[in-house]
Design an enzyme around this catalytic site. Structure first.
Site, mmCIF file in Angstrom:
data_model
loop_
_atom_site.group_PDB
_atom_site.id
_atom_site.type_symbol
_atom_site.label_atom_id
_atom_site.label_comp_id
_atom_site.label_asym_id
_atom_site.label_seq_id
_atom_site.Cartn_x
_atom_site.Cartn_y
_atom_site.Cartn_z
ATOM 1 N N ASN A 174 0.808 -1.227 0.000
ATOM 2 C CA ASN A 174 0.000 0.000 0.000
ATOM 3 C C ASN A 174 0.840 1.275 0.000
ATOM 4 O O ASN A 174 0.432 2.285 -0.573
ATOM 5 C CB ASN A 174 -0.985 0.002 1.171
ATOM 6 C CG ASN A 174 -0.304 -0.026 2.522
ATOM 7 O OD1 ASN A 174 0.673 -0.745 2.724
ATOM 8 N ND2 ASN A 174 -0.820 0.744 3.456
ATOM 9 N N LYS A 197 11.699 -8.535 1.908
ATOM 10 C CA LYS A 197 10.693 -9.116 1.020
ATOM 11 C C LYS A 197 9.574 -8.085 0.854
ATOM 12 O O LYS A 197 8.685 -7.975 1.692
ATOM 13 C CB LYS A 197 10.104 -10.410 1.587
ATOM 14 C CG LYS A 197 9.219 -11.137 0.570
ATOM 15 C CD LYS A 197 8.391 -12.230 1.199
ATOM 16 C CE LYS A 197 7.047 -11.717 1.669
ATOM 17 N NZ LYS A 197 6.162 -11.247 0.562
ATOM 18 N N GLU A 270 3.806 -3.554 12.656
ATOM 19 C CA GLU A 270 2.726 -2.585 12.486
ATOM 20 C C GLU A 270 1.608 -3.288 11.743
ATOM 21 O O GLU A 270 1.768 -3.688 10.591
ATOM 22 C CB GLU A 270 3.172 -1.349 11.711
ATOM 23 C CG GLU A 270 2.110 -0.253 11.816
ATOM 24 C CD GLU A 270 2.065 0.684 10.632
ATOM 25 O OE1 GLU A 270 1.157 0.508 9.793
ATOM 26 O OE2 GLU A 270 2.933 1.557 10.542
ATOM 27 N N CYS A 304 -2.826 2.333 6.500
ATOM 28 C CA CYS A 304 -3.020 1.777 7.838
ATOM 29 C C CYS A 304 -3.547 2.803 8.829
ATOM 30 O O CYS A 304 -4.288 2.461 9.744
ATOM 31 C CB CYS A 304 -1.699 1.210 8.353
ATOM 32 S SG CYS A 304 -1.052 -0.159 7.381
ATOM 33 N N GLU A 402 -11.644 -4.049 9.736
ATOM 34 C CA GLU A 402 -10.957 -3.118 8.843
ATOM 35 C C GLU A 402 -11.367 -3.370 7.396
ATOM 36 O O GLU A 402 -11.296 -4.502 6.909
ATOM 37 C CB GLU A 402 -9.445 -3.283 9.005
ATOM 38 C CG GLU A 402 -8.623 -2.301 8.192
ATOM 39 C CD GLU A 402 -7.140 -2.466 8.410
ATOM 40 O OE1 GLU A 402 -6.415 -1.459 8.369
ATOM 41 O OE2 GLU A 402 -6.690 -3.613 8.620
#
Length: 533
Positions: A174, A197, A270, A304, A402
């Site tokens: 994102n 990665k 996170e 986020c 979410e």
């Protein structure tokens, strides 16, 4: 229930071909930065704006990951021995290159992620700030520090910080520049090697960052990129890393935390969020409406720290709702490699499916639609209108789960006590926003919100951009922090070296243990009376 006239403005579906900077030759050259064996299988990524093939990338195997760590450890020893002032110079050159070559990064981010250019530019800004901050602050955090010894004047105590070694950074799709570089920079400047990665969908941006960092002077081998599904190479990453930095879903974060615990290595995570915004009864209505737009729809809501829940004081509720819905409808939705568009595309088909399912579920169960609420295949395969819902109830999926898309639910609240209670009624705790005409009141409310960052009269950028201060989640939103002291010291092992002079804690020759204990007891009383810590 459905309100009428909820269609936002749209940009012409005109020229959405790749920018001139993204030639096949350039894309192929970037792809050579992947650590993979010759003849590796390849995976095709697609441009969200059009669905057309974008890049073919080699896929790393578990053996490739192991090889990357072997090379990383060999390179890390020399890198850690490089004076900090030299590592700092590389980061400052990288800062300058990011700014000078930002158009390349913007083109890549838009092509891979589908976000608008203005949202992509915020990532350039973020990485410039982060690289400058750690280049200028690393010495303050990493250089040896004298600490108070056990016995005044007789104990010389020093705190040292050694790099962890080889750090695994697992970054999402994102925010492909911010997440690719923002966590690697402090790890590298602390003297670690990094095996990263990135998500395959946005790996070209990460490869561009790696290329730029090597141009700035980072030795080959110190930072390596591997590509592949977590189910394929995630185990090899966890088996070889000395520390793990992960940004992604809470479900995946739990697995990584478990595996890190088994190996007794550290991890910073996170994870997800269902972030609230509170509009108090003394808020400036116009500013709050603009703030809500900025909070809910950046990167098509795939952020986020973006807002998915809005709690508005009843005296302002109706006026706020009308103005917010109207402003949402004015947002220009579309694909453009310039600054003419307000909201871009979702990034993956699975994300479009989630957003669509959440909205359809809410509508079927009685939610009221005030803006948006539709996919827009006429603009591109993954576009979805910025969406505002009311009358959302706990039996609806998006009430507490979410969505990670351009969808927000709005609720009236009686007072700030109810607003705080409802904002905190979630397992998540990543980011929040409070709007008020009284700064002291806003800060007091913010301190009672269960979230790692809370912004007063701002959506998320104020806290995120305050890189001298820690950023991260509480509860199901994660462990650990990025930014500030935490953001670099987590990549180090703290060591205490204590040199005892002349006399220690054991009785000297000729003095009985009982007499010595009495002398030390009197010394303790004297030190306390003298105010010694």
């Amino acid at each position: 229930m459905v309100a009428t006239d909820h269609t936002p403005l749209t940009a012409p579906a005109s020229d959405r071909a790749l920018p001139a900077s993204l030639t096949p030759a350039r894309i192929e050259r970037l792809a050579t930065g992947v650590t993979a064996a010759p003849g590796a299988a390849r995976v095709t990524t697609r441009a969200p704006y059009t669905g057309a093939p974008l890049a073919e990338l080699p896929v790393s195997t578990p053996e490739d990951v192991e090889d990357a760590f072997v090379r990383a450890r060999a390179a890390q020893r020399a890198w850690a021995a490089t004076p900090l002032r030299e590592r700092k110079k590389i980061m400052l050159r990288f800062h300058d290159l990011v700014i000078a070559r930002q158009d390349e990064a913007l083109d890549l981010m838009q092509a891979e992620n589908g976000k608008t250019r203005r949202d992509a530019f915020l990532e350039v800004l973020d990485i410039a700030i982060t690289s400058r901050y750690y280049a200028r602050s690393a010495a303050r955090y990493l250089e040896p520090k004298r600490r108070r010894g056990a016995i005044p004047l007789l104990t010389r105590t020093t705190e040292l910080h050694h790099p962890k070694g080889a750090v695994a950074v697992i970054s999402p799709w994102n925010y492909p520049l911010s997440m690719a570089a923002g966590d690697a920079v402090p790890a590298l400047i602390a003297g670690n090697a990094v095996v990263q990665k990135p998500d395959t969908q946005t790996a070209l941006t990460a490869l561009w960052v790696l290329d730029l960092m090597r141009e700035a002077g980072l030795p080959h081998g110190v930072w390596q990129l591997v590509i592949g599904r977590g189910s394929s190479i995630g185990g090899a990453l966890m088996d070889n890393a000395d520390y793990v930095m992960f940004t992604g879903s809470t479900a995946s974060g739990r697995v990584i935390a478990r595996d890190a615990g088994e190996r007794l290595i550290g991890a910073s995570l996170e994870l997800g969020g269902k972030n609230p915004m509170i509009v108090l009864d003394d808020a400036d209505l116009g500013r709050a409406v603009e703030g809500a737009v900025a909070a809910c729809f950046p990167s098509a809501g795939q952020l986020c720290v973006s807002i998915e829940r809005l709690y508005v004081a009843e005296p302002l509720y109706e006026r706020f709702l009308a103005a917010f819905a109207a402003r949402t409808k004015q947002l220009k939705l579309g694909a453009a490699y310039d600054y003419s568009v307000d909201v871009g595309s979702l990034t993956t088909p699975s994300q479009l499916e989630t957003v669509t399912a959440h909205v359809e579920d809410a509508m079927a169960k009685g939610a009221t639609l005030l803006a948006g609420g539709r996919a827009r295949p006429d603009l591109g395969p993954l576009f979805y209108e910025p969406t505002v819902l009311t009358d959302v109830t706990p039996d609806m999926t998006l009430y507490e789960h979410e969505t990670f898309g351009p969808v927000v639910s709005v609720y009236p609240v009686r007072d700030e006590e109810e607003a705080i209670a409802r904002a905190n009624a979630t397992a998540y705790g990543l980011n929040a926003s409070v709007w008020t005409g009284d700064g002291a009141r806003g800060r007091a409310v913010a301190a009672r919100v269960h979230a790692g960052t809370v912004n007063v009269n701002e959506a998320f950028a104020a806290a995120w951009g305050s890189v001298d201060s820690p950023m991260g989640g509480m509860g199901d939103s994660g462990l650990g922090r990025r930014h500030g002291a935490d953001g670099i010291l987590k990549y180090t092992e703290a060591q205490t070296v204590a040199h005892q002079r002349v006399q220690g804690f054991t009785a000297p020759p000729g003095i009985s243990p009982e007499t010595w204990a009495g002398l030390l007891t009197r010394a303790l009383k004297v030190l306390k009376a003298a105010g010694v810590r």
